[in-house]
Design a protein around this motif. Structure first.
Motif, short mmCIF file in Angstrom:
data_model
loop_
_atom_site.label_atom_id
_atom_site.label_comp_id
_atom_site.label_asym_id
_atom_site.label_seq_id
_atom_site.Cartn_x
_atom_site.Cartn_y
_atom_site.Cartn_z
N VAL A 24 0.84 -1.19 0.00
CA VAL A 24 0.00 0.00 0.00
C VAL A 24 0.88 1.25 0.00
O VAL A 24 0.60 2.22 -0.68
N ASN A 25 1.96 1.19 0.77
CA ASN A 25 2.92 2.29 0.84
C ASN A 25 4.24 1.82 0.27
O ASN A 25 4.64 0.67 0.50
N PRO A 26 4.94 2.64 -0.49
CA PRO A 26 6.20 2.22 -1.10
C PRO A 26 7.16 1.61 -0.08
O PRO A 26 7.39 2.19 0.99
N GLY A 27 7.66 0.41 -0.39
CA GLY A 27 8.61 -0.26 0.47
C GLY A 27 8.01 -0.99 1.65
O GLY A 27 8.73 -1.60 2.44
#
Length: 80
Positions: free
Chosen positions: A74-77
């Motif tokens: 959902v969130n980068p990384g």
């Protein structure tokens, strides 16, 4: 601590749950066997929140099939 709600204080079935991204949704026929809040470091780290809420249901209370295990970003990384 586990909840000590009386049957009169417990909402009626069906109960529903979903994952953070909304990709997985579950429906339950019966109330949870227990529920609790946790503010220990491990739970805060696992959820990324100041406290975590948990509920445990019996296997036969699951009204929808469990999805296949997969990761979601959902969130980068950050993979869940």
């Amino acid at each position: 601590m586990p909840s000590e709600a009386t049957p009169a204080e417990t909402p009626q079935a069906p109960y529903s749950a979903r994952c953070y991204c909304g990709g997985t949704r579950l429906l339950f026929r019966a109330p949870p066997t227990t529920s609790s809040y946790c503010h220990y470091v491990d739970c805060r780290r696992w959820t990324g929140a100041p406290l975590a809420a948990f509920a445990a249901f019996c296997d036969d209370a699951i009204a929808t099939p469990l999805p296949a295990q997969k990761a979601t970003c959902v969130n980068p990384g950050v993979w869940r």
